[in-house]
Design a protein around this motif. Structure first.
Motif, PDB file in Angstrom:
ATOM      1  N   UNK A  57      13.433   7.733  -6.727  1.00 37.36           N
ATOM      2  CA  UNK A  57      12.325   7.628  -7.682  1.00 37.36           C
ATOM      3  C   UNK A  57      11.173   8.517  -7.240  1.00 37.36           C
ATOM      4  N   UNK A  58      10.859   8.403  -5.920  1.00 37.79           N
ATOM      5  CA  UNK A  58       9.758   9.217  -5.407  1.00 37.79           C
ATOM      6  C   UNK A  58      10.091  10.707  -5.517  1.00 37.79           C
ATOM      7  N   UNK A  59      11.375  11.023  -5.276  1.00 35.94           N
ATOM      8  CA  UNK A  59      11.780  12.425  -5.392  1.00 35.94           C
ATOM      9  C   UNK A  59      11.653  12.939  -6.812  1.00 35.94           C
ATOM     10  N   UNK A  60      12.123  12.116  -7.751  1.00 37.59           N
ATOM     11  CA  UNK A  60      12.026  12.514  -9.157  1.00 37.59           C
ATOM     12  C   UNK A  60      10.563  12.646  -9.569  1.00 37.59           C
ATOM     13  N   UNK A  61       9.734  11.693  -9.073  1.00 33.97           N
ATOM     14  CA  UNK A  61       8.313  11.749  -9.397  1.00 33.97           C
ATOM     15  C   UNK A  61       7.676  13.014  -8.810  1.00 33.97           C
ATOM     16  N   UNK A  62       8.106  13.364  -7.567  1.00 35.63           N
ATOM     17  CA  UNK A  62       7.586  14.580  -6.950  1.00 35.63           C
ATOM     18  C   UNK A  62       7.960  15.804  -7.769  1.00 35.63           C
ATOM     19  N   UNK A  63       9.236  15.874  -8.185  1.00 41.95           N
ATOM     20  CA  UNK A  63       9.671  17.017  -8.989  1.00 41.95           C
ATOM     21  C   UNK A  63       8.912  17.067 -10.313  1.00 41.95           C
ATOM     22  N   UNK A  64       8.680  15.877 -10.908  1.00 47.00           N
ATOM     23  CA  UNK A  64       7.995  15.839 -12.199  1.00 47.00           C
ATOM     24  C   UNK A  64       6.513  16.157 -12.070  1.00 47.00           C
ATOM     25  N   UNK A  65       5.933  15.882 -10.862  1.00 45.91           N
ATOM     26  CA  UNK A  65       4.483  16.068 -10.686  1.00 45.91           C
ATOM     27  C   UNK A  65       4.107  17.496 -10.305  1.00 45.91           C
ATOM     28  N   UNK A 117       7.464  24.354  -2.285  1.00 47.92           N
ATOM     29  CA  UNK A 117       8.590  24.315  -1.355  1.00 47.92           C
ATOM     30  C   UNK A 117       8.262  23.468  -0.124  1.00 47.92           C
ATOM     31  N   UNK A 118       7.030  23.631   0.397  1.00 48.99           N
ATOM     32  CA  UNK A 118       6.618  22.850   1.570  1.00 48.99           C
ATOM     33  C   UNK A 118       6.632  21.359   1.237  1.00 48.99           C
ATOM     34  N   UNK A 119       6.137  21.017   0.039  1.00 42.90           N
ATOM     35  CA  UNK A 119       6.135  19.616  -0.372  1.00 42.90           C
ATOM     36  C   UNK A 119       7.555  19.048  -0.405  1.00 42.90           C
ATOM     37  N   UNK A 120       8.466  19.856  -0.956  1.00 40.12           N
ATOM     38  CA  UNK A 120       9.855  19.394  -1.054  1.00 40.12           C
ATOM     39  C   UNK A 120      10.477  19.244   0.321  1.00 40.12           C
ATOM     40  N   UNK A 147      12.564  15.573   4.592  1.00 36.77           N
ATOM     41  CA  UNK A 147      12.588  15.064   5.967  1.00 36.77           C
ATOM     42  C   UNK A 147      12.634  13.542   5.973  1.00 36.77           C
ATOM     43  N   UNK A 148      11.985  12.910   4.967  1.00 33.18           N
ATOM     44  CA  UNK A 148      11.948  11.433   4.921  1.00 33.18           C
ATOM     45  C   UNK A 148      13.327  10.830   4.699  1.00 33.18           C
TER      46      UNK A 148
END
Length: 909
Positions: free
Chosen positions: A417-425, A441-444, A449-450
C-alpha cells in the motif's frame, strides 16, 4: 441368647386374673421349706367351695408358674388353713387341690378345725377318705400353728401362721404386675429393635441425593425414637428394682424373701438383656448409619460429578468449536481474546473438577464402600482437566503462529500500500527533469530498502514457514499477498527503468505521445497530447486492460506499449484506482457481514423471545421488554437489506453499495441520498444505555445461552448489539480513505460532502447521547430546537451590572459546566459520573441554568486569555465568562453562536 425372645408367651399373667388374685383364696407368700420348696398357702376363705373351677385352676396354675424352675422341681408345700371351718371344707379343699393342682407336690399340711367336734370328725374323715384324695404325697394333719413350726421355720411363715415373714398381698400383686409388664416391655422393645434392624438390612439404597437424605432422616428419627423407648424401659426396670428392694433399703434388719430375691434376679436379668440388646443394636446402627452417610456422600459426589462433567463437556465442546485460526490480525486477536475468555470461564469448572477429584480420593482413603464407582470418576475428571489444559495450550500455540503470520502478511500488504501510495504521490511534471527523476529514484531506492527491514526480500518464505497450520483460505490469501508483492516489485522495477531513462542527460526534451495504431511511426504528430489526458482516456476507455485476474484478486499489469512518461503516469493513476477498488471491496464485504449479523440477531434472539417453547427460560425482568433490549434494530435491518423508500420504491442500501464496484464515484451519492434514512442510528444509540442496563440484569440467563448455542455464536448477544454503533462510525473512516486516493479527481467534492454528512450524523448521535442524560430540566428539551453543540467548559459568573466586577472574575475559582447549545436556548449543566455495578462510569448532566438565545450577547475576546469568550444576558445584567480547552474549540462555539444570533436577526427583519 435372648431368653425373653425364645420363651413361649405365658398363658397367664397377673393382669389376666387380677380379680381372682385379689380374692386371696390362695397365696404365694415367698416362704420356703427347709429344702427350698416353695410354699403355697390356702388361707381361711368362707366361699372356697363356691369358687369356680376355672378361677381356681387359673390362680393355682399362675402361682405354680412364678417360682424358678429349680425351686419348682423340688416340689410345692401346701398349707391349708381351716382352723375356723368344718371338716367338709377340709375335704372339699383337699379334693379340689388333688384334682386340679398343676405342680409337683411335696407335702400337704392341713390346719384342721379347732372346735372339738369338727376336729374329731376331721380325724376320722382323713382316715376314711385319704385314698379318695388320690394324692401321692403325705397329708399331715396339724392341730395348731405350733405343730406347723416343727416342719417349717417361722421365718418362712406369715404372721397369720405364727411366723415372722412380712407379706402384703396388694403389694405382691403390684410387684408381680410390674415385673410382668416390664418383661413384656423388654420383649416388645427387643422385637421392635429386631424388626427395625431387619428393615434396615433389607432397605435398598436410593440413587439420588434427595431420597438418600430423606431415608437417612427417617432412619435417624426412628432410631432416636427406639433409643428413647430403650431409655424408658431401662428407667422402668430400675424403678421396679428399687421398689422390690425398698424393705431392705428402709431397714438394715430386713431381708428379702426367696421369691423377692427371684424377682430381683428376674428384673436384673431383664435389664441385662436390655443392655445387651441395646449394645447389639447400637453396633448394627453404627454400621448402617455409616453406610447411609457414605451413600449420601456418594450421591452428592455423583450429583456434583454430573454437573461438573456437563460443564466440562460444554467447555470442551465450545473449545472444539474454536477451529477458526483467523484470517486477519484483528480476527486472530479477537480469537485470542475469546480463547482467553474461555480459559478464564473454564477456571472455575476446572477448580471444581480438581476439588471434586480430591474429595473423591478422600472418600476412598476413608474406606468408602463404593471405591469402584468413585475412582473411575476421579480419573475421568482429571483426564478432562488435562485435556482442556493441553488443548488450550495447543490453541494458543496455533493462534500465536497464525497471529505472527498475519502480522507478516499485513506488514507485506501495508508495504505494498505504501509503495503504491509512493508511486501515486510522485508528481509527473516534477519527474520530467533530470533532477526530479533522480529525486524520485532516491525515494524509491530508500523505500525498497525497507523490504529487507521487514524481511520481505523473499516473500514466499512466510508462506513456506507456516504451511502446516494454514487453511486453504489463508493459503490463498498468502499466495495473493505474495503475488501482490511480486506485482508491486514489478511496478517499482518498471518505474525505476522509466525514471533512469528520464534521469539520463538529454539533448532535447522528450515529448510524450499517445500510441495510436493509425499513427505512422515515421511521421511526427503536429499536436502534442498531454500525458494526463492520454492516461485518463486510457483508464476510462479500457480500465480492465491494466488488470489481470489471479485467484479472484485484481493485480496490476502495466501495458508495455506506453512510452516512458506515460508508463510513469499510468502507474500513478492505476495505484489510485487500485486503492479505491480495495476500499470499495472492503466496504461491500463488511456490509454483507453486517447485514448477516443483524439478521442472525433478529431471527436468533428477538424472534425467539416470542417462541412459546422458550418462554419458561426467559427471566421475569425481561418479559415484554424486547423493544428496550433491541431498540429499533429491526428498522436498521430493514433499511440495509429490504428498505422501502419514499414513493414506495424498494431501496436496499447493500445493493446500492454493491453497484459502486464498477463506478466508485457513485459511492458518495449513496450516502448523500440516504442522509435522512441514516438518522435511524440516532434513535438506536439513544436507547443503548437502557439496553445495556437490561443486559447487565438478565445477560446470564439460560435463554440467551440457549439462543447463542443454536446460532453457534462465539460471542454473546451484547457484543452483537454493539455492531450498529461500530458500523455507523466505520462509514466515515472508509469515506476518509476513499477521499485520500481521490484528490483532485472526479467526484472529490461529493466525497467531501458525504464525509461531512456522516461526521454530522455521528456528531448528532453523540450529542443526542449526552442530551438524554440531562436531569432536572423541567421543560421539554425537544422544544428547544436542534442541538447544535455540547461540551465541557470552565465558567465564571457574575450577576451584577458593570464592568469592574467582570474584570475581577478571573480571581474566583471557576465552575465545571457542560453546555448544551440549542437554536432557542443555552443550557448550563453539571456533569456527574456514577459507577453502575462494577461497569464503566456513566455520565449524567444535572441542570443548573439556562439562557434564551433571543436575549444573549457575545464578546469574542477576553483580555488575558485567548481561550475565553463572554456571554452576557439582559444587557449585561448576568455575565458568563467561558473558557474552552483550546482556541479552536472556542472559535467553533463562537461561530455557531453567531450563526444562531444572525439567524434570529434575519428572522426578525
Amino acid at each position: 441368647t435372648d431368653e425373653i425372645m425364645q420363651q413361649e408367651i405365658r398363658p397367664l399373667v397377673a393382669v389376666d386374673i387380677i380379680e381372682q388374685l385379689h380374692r386371696q383364696f390362695a397365696i404365694l407368700s415367698g416362704g420356703r421349706g427347709k429344702d427350698g420348696a416353695p410354699i403355697i398357702t390356702f388361707p381361711e376363705f368362707a366361699g372356697f367351695s363356691e369358687i369356680p373351677d376355672e378361677d381356681f385352676l387359673n390362680v393355682v396354675t399362675y402361682l405354680t408358674s412364678i417360682p424358678s424352675l429349680e425351686a419348682a422341681s423340688i416340689g410345692f408345700i401346701i398349707i391349708i388353713d381351716r382352723r375356723r371351718d368344718k371338716w367338709s371344707a377340709v375335704k372339699a379343699s383337699l379334693t379340689r387341690i388333688a384334682g386340679a393342682f398343676p405342680g409337683n407336690l411335696q407335702l400337704v399340711f392341713v390346719l384342721r378345725p379347732s372346735r372339738f367336734i369338727q376336729r374329731a370328725i376331721a380325724d376320722i374323715g382323713i382316715k376314711l377318705y385319704r385314698d379318695d384324695f388320690k394324692m401321692k404325697v403325705p397329708i399331715i394333719m396339724l392341730n395348731s400353728v405350733s405343730d406347723l413350726h416343727g416342719y417349717i421355720d417361722k421365718s418362712q411363715l406369715t404372721r397369720e401362721l405364727g411366723g415372722t415373714l412380712e407379706y402384703g398381698h396388694s403389694q405382691w400383686i403390684h410387684h408381680r404386675t410390674a415385673i410382668e409388664n416390664f418383661a413384656m416391655t423388654v420383649k416388645t422393645t427387643a422385637q421392635m429393635l429386631q424388626t427395625f434392624g431387619t428393615d434396615l438390612a433389607e432397605t435398598e439404597l436410593p440413587n439420588d441425593v434427595q431420597c438418600t437424605e430423606e431415608l437417612l432422616s427417617a432412619h435417624t428419627d426412628h432410631h432416636s425414637k427406639l433409643k428413647d423407648e430403650l431409655k424408658l424401659a431401662v428407667k422402668q426396670g430400675a424403678t421396679l428394682l428399687t421398689c422390690i428392694r425398698e424393705p431392705v433399703t428402709r431397714s438394715a434388719n430386713s431381708k428379702l424373701s426367696p421369691d423377692e430375691l427371684e424377682n430381683v434376679a428376674t428384673v436384673e436379668r431383664l435389664l441385662a438383656q436390655l443392655d445387651e440388646t441395646e449394645k447389639a443394636f447400637d453396633q448394627f446402627w453404627t454400621k448402617h448409619h455409616l453406610k447411609l452417610e457414605q451413600c449420601l456422600q456418594l450421591r452428592h459426589f455423583e450429583h456434583d460429578f454430573r454437573e461438573v462433567k456437563l460443564t466440562l463437556d460444554n467447555l470442551m465442546e465450545t473449545q472444539a468449536g474454536f477451529a477458526d485460526i483467523g484470517d486477519s490480525v484483528t480476527r486472530v486477536e479477537h480469537l485470542l481474546k475469546e480463547q482467553k475468555h474461555l480459559e478464564e470461564k473454564g477456571q472455575e469448572p476446572l477448580e471444581k473438577a480438581q476439588s471434586l477429584a480430591l474429595h473423591g480420593e478422600q472418600l476412598i482413603q476413608n474406606n468408602h464402600y463404593a471405591v469402584d464407582s468413585i475412582r473411575p470418576k476421579c480419573v475421568e475428571l482429571r483426564r478432562i482437566c488435562d485435556d482442556f489444559t493441553n488443548e488450550t495450550k495447543k490453541k494458543y500455540d496455533i493462534l500465536g503462529k497464525s497471529l505472527e503470520l498475519h502480522k507478516q502478511l499485513d506488514k507485506a500488504s501495508q508495504w505494498c500500500e505504501a509503495g503504491i501510495y509512493l508511486l501515486a504521490s510522485q508528481a509527473v511534471d516534477k519527474c520530467q527533469s533530470q533532477e526530479g527523476a533522480e529525486t524520485a529514484l532516491v525515494e524509491i531506492e530508500k523505500f525498497l530498502v525497507t523490504a529487507k527491514e521487514h524481511q520481505l526480500s523473499n516473500p514466499k518464505e512466510f508462506y513456506n514457514q507456516f504451511d502446516m497450520i494454514l487453511t486453504p483460505e489463508i493459503k490463498a490469501n498468502a499466495q495473493r499477498i505474495v503475488q501482490k508483492l511480486e506485482d508491486v516489485q514489478e511496478m517499482f522495477d518498471k518505474r525505476q527503468v522509466s525514471l533512469k531513462k528520464l534521469a539520463a542527460k538529454q539533448t532535447r526534451p522528450v515529448q510524450p505521445v499517445a500510441p495510436h495504431p493509425e499513427s505512422s511511426p515515421k511521421r511526427a504528430s503536429p499536436k502534442i497530447t498531454r500525458p494526463a489526458a492520454v492516461a485518463t482516456r486510457l483508464i476510462n476507455q479500457a480500465p480492465y486492460s491494466f488488470w489481470r485476474k489471479r485467484r479472484g484478486m485484481a493485480v496490476l499489469n502495466e501495458p508495455r506499449s506506453l512510452s516512458v512518461p506515460l508508463n510513469y503516469l499510468g502507474h500513478w493513476l492505476l495505484a489510485a484506482v487500485w486503492r479505491r477498488s480495495h476500499i470499495i471491496n472492503e466496504l461491500i464485504e463488511t456490509e454483507r457481514v453486517y447485514v448477516e449479523e443483524l439478521q442472525s440477531i433478529i431471527e436468533g434472539y428477538a424472534s425467539e423471545m416470542d417462541n412459546p417453547n422458550l418462554l419458561h427460560l426467559i427471566p421475569s425482568a425481561l418479559l415484554n421488554k424486547k423493544e428496550i433490549l433491541f431498540g429499533n434494530l429491526p428498522e436498521i435491518y430493514e433499511f440495509h437489506n429490504r428498505h422501502v423508500g419514499t414513493g414506495g420504491c424498494p431501496v436496499i442500501f447493500l445493493k446500492e453499495i454493491e453497484n459502486c464496484i464498477e463506478n466508485p464515484e457513485l459511492l458518495a451519492r449513496c450516502f448523500l441520498k440516504r442522509k435522512e434514512d441514516l438518522q435511524i442510528y440516532e434513535k438506536y444509540c439513544q436507547n443503548k444505555p437502557r439496553s445495556e442496563a437490561l443486559w447487565r440484569q438478565c445477560g446470564d440467563s439460560i435463554f440467551f445461552q440457549e439462543c447463542q448455542r443454536k446460532l453457534d455464536h462465539k460471542l454473546s448477544l451484547d457484543a452483537y448489539l454493539l455492531k450498529p454503533v461500530q458500523r455507523i462510525t466505520k462509514y466515515q473512516l472508509l469515506l476518509k480513505e476513499m477521499l485520500k486516493c481521490s484528490k483532485n479527481s472526479e467526484g472529490t467534492a461529493e466525497l467531501e460532502e458525504a464525509l461531512a454528512t456522516m461526521l454530522d450524523i455521528i456528531k448528532s448521535v453523540n450529542d443526542s447521547m449526552h442530551q438524554i442524560a440531562i436531569t432536572g430540566y423541567e421543560g421539554d428539551v425537544s422544544e428547544l430546537g436542534k442541538l447544535l453543540m455540547q461540551g465541557s467548559f470552565n465558567v465564571w459568573t457574575d450577576h451584577k451590572k458593570g464592568h469592574n466586577k467582570v474584570k475581577d472574575l478571573a480571581r474566583f475559582k471557576p465552575m465545571q459546566r457542560h453546555l448544551f447549545l440549542y437554536t432557542k436556548m443555552l443550557l448550563f449543566c453539571k456533569k456527574r459520573e456514577e459507577n453502575t455495578d462494577g461497569h464503566e462510569k456513566t455520565a449524567s448532566y444535572s441542570f443548573k441554568n439556562s439562557l434564551k438565545m433571543s436575549t444573549v450577547g457575545i464578546t469574542e475576546n477576553v483580555k488575558g486569555d485567548n481561550k475565553k469568550f463572554e456571554i452576557w444576558y439582559n444587557g449585561r445584567e448576568e455575565v458568563y465568562i467561558i473558557q474552552a480547552s483550546s482556541v479552536e474549540l472556542k472559535n467553533t462555539w463562537i461561530s455557531e453562536i453567531r450563526k444562531v444570533l444572525t439567524g434570529q436577526l434575519e428572522a426578525c427583519r
